[in-house]
Design an enzyme around this catalytic site. Structure first.
Site, PDB file in Angstrom:
ATOM      1  N   ASP A 278      -1.187  -7.443   2.673  1.00 18.56           N
ATOM      2  CA  ASP A 278      -1.410  -6.004   2.590  1.00 18.56           C
ATOM      3  C   ASP A 278      -0.679  -5.501   1.350  1.00 18.56           C
ATOM      4  O   ASP A 278      -0.167  -6.301   0.572  1.00 18.56           O
ATOM      5  CB  ASP A 278      -0.940  -5.313   3.879  1.00 18.56           C
ATOM      6  CG  ASP A 278      -1.836  -4.121   4.207  1.00 18.56           C
ATOM      7  OD1 ASP A 278      -1.745  -3.116   3.478  1.00 18.56           O
ATOM      8  OD2 ASP A 278      -2.634  -4.210   5.158  1.00 18.56           O
ATOM      9  N   HIS A 332      -5.365  -1.827   0.270  1.00 19.09           N
ATOM     10  CA  HIS A 332      -4.331  -2.587   0.983  1.00 19.09           C
ATOM     11  C   HIS A 332      -3.917  -3.821   0.175  1.00 19.09           C
ATOM     12  O   HIS A 332      -3.719  -4.898   0.724  1.00 19.09           O
ATOM     13  CB  HIS A 332      -4.812  -2.996   2.381  1.00 19.09           C
ATOM     14  CG  HIS A 332      -4.902  -1.834   3.324  1.00 19.09           C
ATOM     15  ND1 HIS A 332      -3.926  -1.548   4.251  1.00 19.09           N
ATOM     16  CD2 HIS A 332      -5.831  -0.851   3.452  1.00 19.09           C
ATOM     17  CE1 HIS A 332      -4.269  -0.456   4.926  1.00 19.09           C
ATOM     18  NE2 HIS A 332      -5.411  -0.009   4.453  1.00 19.09           N
ATOM     19  N   GLU A 403      -9.897   1.273   4.384  1.00 18.32           N
ATOM     20  CA  GLU A 403      -9.220   2.446   3.822  1.00 18.32           C
ATOM     21  C   GLU A 403      -9.098   2.467   2.290  1.00 18.32           C
ATOM     22  O   GLU A 403      -8.001   2.514   1.741  1.00 18.32           O
ATOM     23  CB  GLU A 403      -7.812   2.568   4.428  1.00 18.32           C
ATOM     24  CG  GLU A 403      -7.845   2.819   5.903  1.00 18.32           C
ATOM     25  CD  GLU A 403      -6.461   3.022   6.504  1.00 18.32           C
ATOM     26  OE1 GLU A 403      -6.295   3.984   7.261  1.00 18.32           O
ATOM     27  OE2 GLU A 403      -5.546   2.219   6.205  1.00 18.32           O
TER      28      GLU A 403
END
Ligand code: NAG
Ligand code: NAG
Ligand code: NAG
Length: 630
Positions: A278, A332, A403
């Protein structure tokens, strides 16, 4: 003080110390304090053996009732009572017919004898699965003296019959069904497990291990017991029964991940989705792109080597679990991606550690791959080749896609000298994804991976979805709230869905905020009942055929290997029964039956015996008094 006096004083002091030492030593040896401190075993040790039992359990109307032990009353342990009192203690509950004998026999765990009809690779796999089964049974023992005593019978034959002996890798289409026949005859127990594939037999072994328990009231030392007879026919409802763990926010040791897999195997979950990197860190040392971990791990110790990953993949396969490795892109991704300029490859990621973070990402630190740098795609291809090689997984691939911040890219493009024509940056995102998919195919020797999973996002919504993503290849992991239109829309548009609704199956929620600003990401806590009662295909009337299964997600901003077990268990087991058995749900009352509570309590204790540290479900009183707390 003269020298002689000093010597005498020291001598007296030394003697006093010695006396005190021995006094304390003998005092403490009356309790097994020393052994507890020095020999920590992962299984809990029991000190029952020298103490007379206080309670006995009577089976009354299919429920175990707790009574005081009195003279002339036959004592029955809670374990034995629940195994013989009406219900199965199996988890997940089988979907086919089950018959259970009402008698039990003690046996010696040294007496297992394994037999099978197959040879070659599947036999090797099977003998590993036998060992894991044997280990699970051994771990039930609370008293090692027991193995030296005589028990009711000598031999316990476990016979596995596999029809398709060439299936050694789990696929979505793999037949995981099995049938188990347990009989006692001529002084020996025989368990016949028959299945189409190894993976069915593996589940049959798991079920058999759940028909075995420790009876601490048997004889002087307690004993392992097994039902005298049983038949079970069983097959899962969903073929994808997943659990995701994030090892990037906080590092999880290999040992702790093994415990995850042990718990999954016990619950018949079959996909371990490893969210390995991440924006915070990149812990996996990839053979072809070692720079990622070198510049992105928290420390050289907090990394995974290729050998460790391969060993975990094998550990999982033996237990009927496939491992899906995910390097989430394009968002991420930040730490671990800053080495481009030094190596003459340009900026591989943008917005790395950018502040104020809230403008460019969902949580600090920010970072997102640079879609305009062609070197990024070359690196992705290398990453994909490594991930396929490490996991051996060629049917399912998780591409990430979670995201994405278009703000981050917009800001970057503004600074960029090359002009661009994007009126809608979703197109840039879509093009990135299409290019990544092409690189994935090249990494797989030119062959298309049949199931590519993407996190649900703006890109997986209309109108972008059908513009960029092929419904014959892409499965969307739908993580938005269950009331959102995402899931029904995806299905209506012909896409396959993996359900991970945040309001039901996110295990990280409910622990408050970890930053000074903003709210906690997703309060409140989802209790196991919420997880169990989530049945969106019924609640939202979805076409079950379009749902490959479900997955619970554990993001680890507030989890490290030290509280990993309690975040996961027993809640992930509740998901397991939802996906394996898919029990009916009364959507007016949402009442969960007593039997489910009792079986899950038993299963939780089973997980403890296998070395996990699950959360308590309720006061022990409720375990000892079935039905009294409902
Ligand atoms: C099962 O495990 C026990 C204890 O480790 C061992 O003694 C026994 O040989 C094992 N049985 C088989 C069949 O492998
Ligand atoms: C177990 O299976 C074997 C071979 O598949 C068969 O010969 C045997 O009769 C079975 N035993 C029982 C108790 O069902
Ligand atoms: C922008 O559009 C023009 C005209 O359609 C095209 O020639 C040019 O290559 C495009 N530029 C970029 C960066 O895509």
């Amino acid at each position: 003080m003269k020298q002689g006096e000093l010597r005498r004083a020291l001598m007296v002091a030394t003697l006093l110390c010695l006396f005190l030492f021995f006094y304390l030593y003998w005092q403490q040896s009356s309790r097994p304090l020393q052994t507890l401190v020095l020999t920590y075993k992962h299984v809990y040790s029991s000190n029952e053996k020298n103490r007379p039992p206080q309670w006995t359990w009577l089976c009354v109307n299919q429920r175990c009732e707790r009574h005081h032990v009195t003279e002339n009353v036959k004592i029955v342990s809670l374990n034995t009572c629940s195994m013989l009192c009406g219900s199965t203690q199996l988890w997940p509950q089988p979907t086919g017919p089950v018959t259970l004998g009402s008698k039990a026999i003690a046996f010696n765990p040294q007496s297992f004898q394994f037999e099978t009809n197959v040879n070659g690779a599947v036999r090797t796999l099977l003998s590993e699965a036998f060992s894991a089964f044997n280990e699970s049974v051994q771990s039930l023992m609370r008293n090692d003296d027991f193995v030296n005593q005589k028990t009711d019978f000598l031999k316990f034959i476990v016979r596995a019959t596999i029809k398709d002996s060439d299936v050694v890798r789990l696929k979505l289409s793999t037949d995981e069904s099995y049938s188990l026949i347990l009989k006692y005859r001529n002084g020996q127990s025989i368990a016949n497990i028959t299945a189409r594939t190894f993976f069915g037999v593996r589940h049959g072994l798991e079920t058999l291990s759940q028909l075995i328990w420790w009876d601490n009231y048997h004889g002087k030392n307690g004993a392992l017991k097994v039902l005298k007879g049983a038949t079970v026919e069983d097959a899962p409802i969903f073929s994808y029964r997943g659990l995701m763990v994030d090892t990037a926010r906080n590092f999880m040791s290999v040992e702790s991940l093994k415990r995850v897999l042990v718990g999954m195997a016990a619950s018949k979950l079959n996909v371990f989705h490893w969210h390995l990197s991440d924006s915070q860190s990149f812990p996996m040392i990839l053979p072809n792109v070692p720079q990622l971990a070198k510049t992105g791990s928290y420390s050289p110790q907090e990394t995974y080597s290729s050998e460790e990953v391969k060993a975990l993949v094998e550990f999982a396969r033996i237990r009927g679990i496939r491992v899906v490795l995910e390097v989430d892109v394009p968002a991420h991704a930040g730490n671990g991606w800053a080495w481009g300029p030094q190596e003459g490859l340009g900026e591989l990621a943008v917005c790395i550690n950018e502040r104020p973070w809230s403008l460019y990402c969902g949580e600090p630190p920010c970072g997102q791959l640079n879609p305009e740098n062609p070197n990024v795609y070359d690196i992705l291809q290398k990453i994909y080749r490594d991930l396929i090689e490490l996991s051996g997984e060629k049917e399912i691939f998780h591409l990430g896609g979670d995201e994405v911040s278009l703000e981050c890219w917009a800001q970057h493009l503004q600074k960029s000298s090359t002009p661009n024509n994007y009126t809608d940056l979703h197109d840039l995102w879509g093009e990135f994804t299409v290019k990544a998919l092409m690189r994935l195919q090249q990494a797989n020797g030119g062959e298309r991976i049949p199931h590519v999973i993407l996190w649900s996002s703006k890109l997986t919504k209309r109108p972008y979805l059908s513009k960029f993503l092929d419904k014959n290849q892409v499965t969307v992991q739908s993580w938005g709230a269950s009331q959102w239109a995402d899931t029904p829309d995806l299905i209506a548009d012909g896409y396959k869905v993996l359900v991970s609704h945040v309001d039901a199956w996110y295990l990280d929620c409910g622990f408050g905020r970890w930053r000074e600003t903003g709210d906690a990401a997703c309060d409140p806590y989802r209790p196991w009942q919420t997880i169990y009662n989530h049945r969106p295909w019924q609640q939202l009337r979805l076409d079950k055929k379009k749902i490959v299964g479900g997955e619970a997600c554990l993001w680890t901003e507030q989890v490290s290997e030290w509280n990993l077990d309690s975040r996961l268990w027993p809640r992930a087991a509740a998901l397991a029964e939802r996906l394996w058995t898919d029990p009916q749900l009364d959507t007016t009352t949402y009442i969960i039956l007593e039997d489910v509570y009792t079986r899950l309590t038993t299963h939780r204790e089973r997980l403890i015996s296998r070395g996990l540290k699950p959360e308590a479900m309720w006061p022990s009183y409720c375990t000892q008094n079935p039905g009294m707390c409902l």
